[in-house]
Design a protein around this motif. Structure first.
Motif, PDB file in Angstrom:
ATOM      1  N   ILE A  52      71.028  32.825-139.356  1.00 27.61           N
ATOM      2  CA  ILE A  52      71.137  31.455-138.857  1.00 27.61           C
ATOM      3  C   ILE A  52      70.866  30.483-139.993  1.00 27.61           C
ATOM      4  CG2 ILE A  52      68.707  31.470-138.050  1.00 27.61           C
ATOM      5  CD1 ILE A  52      69.722  29.835-135.607  1.00 27.61           C
ATOM      6  N   GLY A  53      71.649  29.423-140.027  1.00 23.58           N
ATOM      7  CA  GLY A  53      71.501  28.412-141.076  1.00 23.58           C
ATOM      8  C   GLY A  53      70.308  27.525-140.777  1.00 23.58           C
ATOM      9  N   ASN A  54      69.131  28.008-141.172  1.00 18.64           N
ATOM     10  CA  ASN A  54      67.870  27.349-140.796  1.00 18.64           C
ATOM     11  C   ASN A  54      67.026  27.199-142.060  1.00 18.64           C
ATOM     12  OD1 ASN A  54      65.698  26.400-139.299  1.00 18.64           O
ATOM     13  ND2 ASN A  54      65.133  28.406-138.477  1.00 18.64           N
ATOM     14  N   GLN A  56      64.724  25.453-143.440  1.00 12.23           N
ATOM     15  CA  GLN A  56      63.282  25.249-143.587  1.00 12.23           C
ATOM     16  C   GLN A  56      62.448  26.328-142.897  1.00 12.23           C
ATOM     17  OE1 GLN A  56      61.964  21.223-142.840  1.00 12.23           O
ATOM     18  NE2 GLN A  56      63.868  20.337-143.571  1.00 12.23           N
ATOM     19  N   PRO A  64      61.563  20.090-147.108  1.00 13.61           N
ATOM     20  CA  PRO A  64      62.190  18.890-146.541  1.00 13.61           C
ATOM     21  C   PRO A  64      62.234  17.797-147.614  1.00 13.61           C
ATOM     22  CG  PRO A  64      59.945  19.160-145.693  1.00 13.61           C
ATOM     23  CD  PRO A  64      60.230  20.352-146.552  1.00 13.61           C
ATOM     24  N   SER A 294      71.072  18.909-139.485  1.00 16.36           N
ATOM     25  CA  SER A 294      70.525  20.267-139.595  1.00 16.36           C
ATOM     26  C   SER A 294      70.967  20.970-140.868  1.00 16.36           C
ATOM     27  CB  SER A 294      70.959  21.107-138.398  1.00 16.36           C
ATOM     28  OG  SER A 294      70.473  20.559-137.203  1.00 16.36           O
ATOM     29  N   LYS A 295      72.082  20.548-141.433  1.00 17.97           N
ATOM     30  CA  LYS A 295      72.636  21.253-142.578  1.00 17.97           C
ATOM     31  C   LYS A 295      72.571  20.322-143.793  1.00 17.97           C
ATOM     32  CE  LYS A 295      73.329  24.137-139.280  1.00 17.97           C
ATOM     33  NZ  LYS A 295      72.415  25.249-139.050  1.00 17.97           N
ATOM     34  N   GLY A 299      68.704  19.662-143.876  1.00 20.85           N
ATOM     35  CA  GLY A 299      68.168  20.897-143.290  1.00 20.85           C
ATOM     36  C   GLY A 299      67.173  20.674-142.170  1.00 20.85           C
ATOM     37  N   GLU A 300      67.269  19.519-141.475  1.00 24.54           N
ATOM     38  CA  GLU A 300      66.262  19.183-140.471  1.00 24.54           C
ATOM     39  C   GLU A 300      66.680  19.688-139.081  1.00 24.54           C
ATOM     40  OE1 GLU A 300      63.243  17.724-140.634  1.00 24.54           O
ATOM     41  OE2 GLU A 300      63.189  17.223-142.768  1.00 24.54           O
ATOM     42  N   CYS A 301      66.854  20.999-138.966  1.00 20.56           N
ATOM     43  CA  CYS A 301      67.295  21.611-137.712  1.00 20.56           C
ATOM     44  C   CYS A 301      66.363  21.298-136.545  1.00 20.56           C
ATOM     45  CB  CYS A 301      67.338  23.127-137.869  1.00 20.56           C
ATOM     46  SG  CYS A 301      68.316  23.720-139.250  1.00 20.56           S
ATOM     47  N   GLY A 302      65.065  21.327-136.805  1.00 20.90           N
ATOM     48  CA  GLY A 302      64.077  21.208-135.732  1.00 20.90           C
ATOM     49  C   GLY A 302      64.001  19.830-135.102  1.00 20.90           C
ATOM     50  N   ARG A 304      66.608  18.108-134.218  1.00 23.19           N
ATOM     51  CA  ARG A 304      67.764  17.965-133.322  1.00 23.19           C
ATOM     52  C   ARG A 304      68.352  16.556-133.441  1.00 23.19           C
ATOM     53  NH1 ARG A 304      69.427  21.135-133.844  1.00 23.19           N
ATOM     54  NH2 ARG A 304      70.668  21.657-132.034  1.00 23.19           N
TER      55      ARG A 304
ATOM     56  N   SER B 105      57.436  24.548-140.884  1.00 21.87           N
ATOM     57  CA  SER B 105      58.010  23.206-140.916  1.00 21.87           C
ATOM     58  C   SER B 105      58.564  22.810-139.550  1.00 21.87           C
ATOM     59  CB  SER B 105      59.141  23.169-141.945  1.00 21.87           C
ATOM     60  OG  SER B 105      59.886  21.965-141.799  1.00 21.87           O
ATOM     61  N   ILE B 106      58.315  21.567-139.140  1.00 22.10           N
ATOM     62  CA  ILE B 106      58.943  21.104-137.896  1.00 22.10           C
ATOM     63  C   ILE B 106      60.413  20.757-138.121  1.00 22.10           C
ATOM     64  CG2 ILE B 106      56.827  20.303-136.779  1.00 22.10           C
ATOM     65  CD1 ILE B 106      57.771  17.441-137.498  1.00 22.10           C
ATOM     66  N   GLY B 107      60.890  20.947-139.331  1.00 20.71           N
ATOM     67  CA  GLY B 107      62.320  20.781-139.624  1.00 20.71           C
ATOM     68  C   GLY B 107      63.102  22.069-139.451  1.00 20.71           C
ATOM     69  N   ALA B 108      62.427  23.147-139.047  1.00 20.71           N
ATOM     70  CA  ALA B 108      63.124  24.419-138.824  1.00 20.71           C
ATOM     71  C   ALA B 108      63.380  24.612-137.332  1.00 20.71           C
ATOM     72  CB  ALA B 108      62.296  25.580-139.372  1.00 20.71           C
ATOM     73  N   TYR B 109      64.474  25.323-137.006  1.00 21.28           N
ATOM     74  CA  TYR B 109      64.652  25.762-135.625  1.00 21.28           C
ATOM     75  C   TYR B 109      63.459  26.627-135.254  1.00 21.28           C
ATOM     76  CZ  TYR B 109      69.777  24.982-136.048  1.00 21.28           C
ATOM     77  OH  TYR B 109      71.039  24.461-136.232  1.00 21.28           O
ATOM     78  N   SER B 110      62.993  26.497-134.028  1.00 22.42           N
ATOM     79  CA  SER B 110      61.972  27.428-133.525  1.00 22.42           C
ATOM     80  C   SER B 110      62.665  28.509-132.704  1.00 22.42           C
ATOM     81  CB  SER B 110      60.976  26.678-132.646  1.00 22.42           C
ATOM     82  OG  SER B 110      61.594  26.313-131.421  1.00 22.42           O
ATOM     83  N   CYS B 330      67.351  25.242-130.043  1.00 19.04           N
ATOM     84  CA  CYS B 330      65.944  25.115-129.654  1.00 19.04           C
ATOM     85  C   CYS B 330      65.657  23.698-129.220  1.00 19.04           C
ATOM     86  CB  CYS B 330      65.006  25.534-130.798  1.00 19.04           C
ATOM     87  SG  CYS B 330      64.907  24.373-132.168  1.00 19.04           S
ATOM     88  N   PRO B 331      64.588  23.511-128.420  1.00 19.20           N
ATOM     89  CA  PRO B 331      64.199  22.141-128.067  1.00 19.20           C
ATOM     90  C   PRO B 331      63.647  21.427-129.307  1.00 19.20           C
ATOM     91  CG  PRO B 331      62.767  23.774-126.958  1.00 19.20           C
ATOM     92  CD  PRO B 331      63.714  24.534-127.814  1.00 19.20           C
ATOM     93  N   PRO B 332      63.701  20.082-129.308  1.00 22.61           N
ATOM     94  CA  PRO B 332      63.213  19.336-130.477  1.00 22.61           C
ATOM     95  C   PRO B 332      61.748  19.686-130.769  1.00 22.61           C
ATOM     96  CG  PRO B 332      64.102  17.837-128.809  1.00 22.61           C
ATOM     97  CD  PRO B 332      64.150  19.200-128.223  1.00 22.61           C
ATOM     98  N   LEU B 333      61.437  19.932-132.027  1.00 26.94           N
ATOM     99  CA  LEU B 333      60.060  20.270-132.383  1.00 26.94           C
ATOM    100  C   LEU B 333      59.108  19.112-132.102  1.00 26.94           C
ATOM    101  CD1 LEU B 333      58.957  22.974-133.734  1.00 26.94           C
ATOM    102  CD2 LEU B 333      61.420  22.769-133.548  1.00 26.94           C
TER     103      LEU B 333
END
Lengths: 478, 478
Positions: A52-54, A56, A64, A294-295, A299-302, A304, B105-110, B330-333
């Motif tokens: 998965i492109g994640n 961080q 970040p 996110s990309k 890279g701030e996937c989390g 959303r 990091s809260i910038g990663a998918y959980s 994932c839901p927003p961190l």
């Protein structure tokens, strides 16, 4: 009482498949838990989630962008600017103040379409990128690009099992998953691996005609540029042809452009947005262009966060999109301010600029270096061919597997590439996604891996050693 | 090319209605823009958005809980703890460090179901609240309660236009909007306004039988407790009866408990969770209990955070829910850490405790005071009756309108309560939602207003003055 069974649920749910977080990823999570125990008995010490492109995630730890996080920290607790005035660069304090005045508390719902001020900034970003006007009222901020894709496809499927969407193969499985959920029909067209994953207009036309013969109406065309999982970039001539094709067949063009700044060879393989092509050619085509935080280098996937821009959409359709997003109230504010900092980075001369430049340059350089190293080394392996991707975050090597491996996989009820990927996971801790999750030609096998990894040398060596052992294990010679 | 028309879209989309952000709210946004101009010509200076429970919005400015925001600021930029060590209380620094170690990091998918550590904390919170075990693997963190409702209803509608969900009337329009989108059938049962909006088991049974006669299968029962828009609280006897009813008819019980800490009379009207009732009675009923950070004293709507807990769900159904949430990644961190700080506030003796206590006590007291003042004063108006809500954030007064007003409204093609609410908006800047958006008995008219407002005295006076003018305007006497 009667127990609830899967058969009592919406049957569309049962058909949804999403390989990026599928069998391999679930098994990897189990192994991750096992690793925490003493004497775990596994031949590796960590899971590397290359599925998965994640950027961080733990273990990859792409940092970040400091500017983004400083602004976000001040938005969380605005009093900090007074309590710790020396902790932040001046342009960060000014930016947070400006955003706070426009937004108010980030704990409040915003406009359902996204904060108007941020949409205005996105419109300016698009205008500067393309040289053509953009209307903030045609921009919808979203909780990542996926949310936008899901909404738009769910709206376009007007007749269950009779409305289709053209998707490239290989594709990002969000598209097939969303179509399955809303009873839409995927209309696949193959990309040409031998020509660096080029698109053939002829193949798309053939897919439309085939659908037509089967009583299925093609409603939209999905293009992922830069490609996922292929990393390919479209040239402008092809883009113009694709726009004309959409005009001819009244297709909505869904342009997934979330990797637009992940360019490893920008001189020979630059990015041109479909918005620019549509504007230049004054095409009436209905275009949705999606972007994400996110990309890229963000890279701030989390968080959303992302947006889509609608071009040439009639007002009544925009009103319907607004109504649908209003039921979900609003996208996360954390993602919305992430969009703002992504499209408005510090300017030269501002206090944060040098650090921002250094951080983003390093991320670009690291990704380009890793992609080149990985594709070169994978290509050198027996039975492996890998297009050297000029963009995005992935490689999609083709693996030619020994007959004995294919037979053994079939006996175990597995797709051969899933069989390969499971062994890779169990022997190295590296989690990739089998090509069967993205789509491939009959009798071919691939896997997708991200170009995000800790220490590329060590990582590639693991892939190489595994591959050679796998070939030995299943070669006719034993 | 052929233009896209609403008729070419999924017809379910056209049927979706969501009054909370509907005509009144859209008109209010237009007036808000008009107010920014000089000589705006409007008889008020600000819009008060009483249409939506959005405590931290501009103009209402319910302050966020400092502890929540301090933890969040450190999660955004962990280096701050070293750069400005004196800016944060020690327990905040410790909490952020603990979360950062668990999450990265809260910038990663959980994890798609939510960070495992936070789900473990939610399970402990539920265990302490109810005195019964809770399993973190049965908890799904979400981007607000709405996301959970939408997912679950979309899964339960197995046969379009033949699968129904029982919903209270008046209801929160998310339920009817979601049912419309997924071709489910709303099966309404009326709450008894004369008995403080009590639920009648008999009426629910009648709704199930009526559905059955029409070939519709009831799949689930929605209960909103504390009620929205009614503010009513269920007593435990009624809750036990509702659980038995769900057992008898094999209904999934969807318990919307997002207002569980908004209790204005906790001694006489306490909250008991359905999880506790189901556990106590050892019922096999399938229960989904939803909670949110958007309401309560947290009011963090913009973070988009919440969770749902599944009780008595078979493993294969939980796997399907997991698969569906994984497609959305994932839901927003930001929302996930908001859930963690909501359910793990500072403990007595910790540095942040006193401020947290003061802030939350004030919010509780202000809401209780406003609700009592508003319901008392509204009740005293001619033609208005208003249940004095013991919970949630709303009042739902009934207004008896003069015949002439009803006729004039009908001639203008408006529901009479929408006609009333539009005039209220244009004359005072107060935006409420007409009862027709929530449901009401034929020939009755209501509106919902939040108990969030700046300066309750001035606010209620505006409502009073408008109401009396309205009655004069449409009384037979002119």
């Amino acid at each position: 009482m009667r127990q609830l069974t899967p058969e009592a649920l919406n049957p569309a749910i049962l058909n949804v498949q999403y390989a990026v977080r599928g069998e391999l990823a679930i098994r990897a999570e189990e192994l991750r838990v096992q690793l925490k125990g003493e004497n775990h008995g596994l031949p590796f010490d960590r899971i590397i989630s290359s599925n998965i492109g994640n950027p961080q995630q733990k273990g990859l730890d792409q940092p970040p962008i400091t500017f983004t996080r400083q602004v976000a920290a001040l938005m969380e607790w605005p009093a900090l600017a007074d309590i710790a005035p020396d902790a932040f660069p001046k342009d960060v304090v000014a930016r947070a103040k400006e955003l706070h005045e426009a937004i108010g508390s980030i704990g409040a719902y915003s406009h359902s379409q996204g904060v108007p001020f941020i949409r205005e900034n996105v419109a300016k970003f698009i205008e500067e990128r393309d040289g053509f006007p953009s209307d903030p009222n045609h921009i919808f901020l979203t909780g990542g690009a996926s949310a936008g894709v899901s909404l738009l496809i769910s709206m376009l499927i007007s007749v269950p099992h009779k409305s289709g969407v053209l998707i490239p193969i290989p594709q990002y499985p969000l598209y097939t998953a969303t179509l399955a959920r809303f009873n839409g029909v995927p209309l696949p067209f193959h990309l040409d691996e031998a020509a660096d994953w080029a698109i053939s207009i002829h193949d798309i036309e053939a897919a439309i005609e085939k659908a037509h013969r089967e009583g299925i109406t093609a409603k939209a065309l999905v293009i992922i540029n830069p490609g996922n999982p292929t990393g390919a970039l479209l040239d402008e001539d092809t883009q113009i042809e694709l726009v004309k094709l959409c005009e001819k067949h009244s297709l909505v063009l869904l342009a997934d452009e979330v990797y637009q700044v992940n360019l490893h060879k920008p001189t020979t393989h630059p990015f041109t947005s479909f918005k620019k092509i549509v504007s230049q050619t004054q095409s009436p085509v209905l275009l949705v262009s999606l972007h994400s935080i996110s990309k890229g280098v963000s890279g701030e996937c989390g968080r959303r966060g992302g947006y889509f821009e609608c071009t040439n959409f009639p007002a009544d359709i925009l009103d319907l999109i607004y109504k649908m997003v209003s039921v979900s109230l609003c996208p996360p504010l954390s993602g919305q301010i992430g969009v703002d900092t992504m499209i408005r980075p510090p300017n030269p001369g501002e206090e944060s600029y040098d650090l921002w430049k250094k951080e983003t340059d390093e991320i670009h350089a690291t990704l380009a270096h890793r992609t080149k190293t990985m594709s070169g080394r994978l290509n050198a392996l027996p039975g492996v061919s890998c297009v050297d991707s000029p963009g995005a975050l992935y490689l999609y090597p083709q693996i030619r597997l020994p007959d004995q491996a294919i037979e053994t996989a079939r006996e175990a009820g597995k797709e051969p590439d899933a069989f390969y990927a499971l062994q890779l996971l169990h022997e190295t801790g590296i989690c990739v996604v089998p090509g069967s999750g993205f789509g491939q030609k009959e009798g071919q096998w691939h896997y997708r891996l991200t170009c995000l990894c800790p220490g590329v040398e060590d990582y590639v060596r693991k892939l190489e050693e595994f591959h050679e052992k796998f070939l030995q294990r299943y070669s006719g010679a034993n």
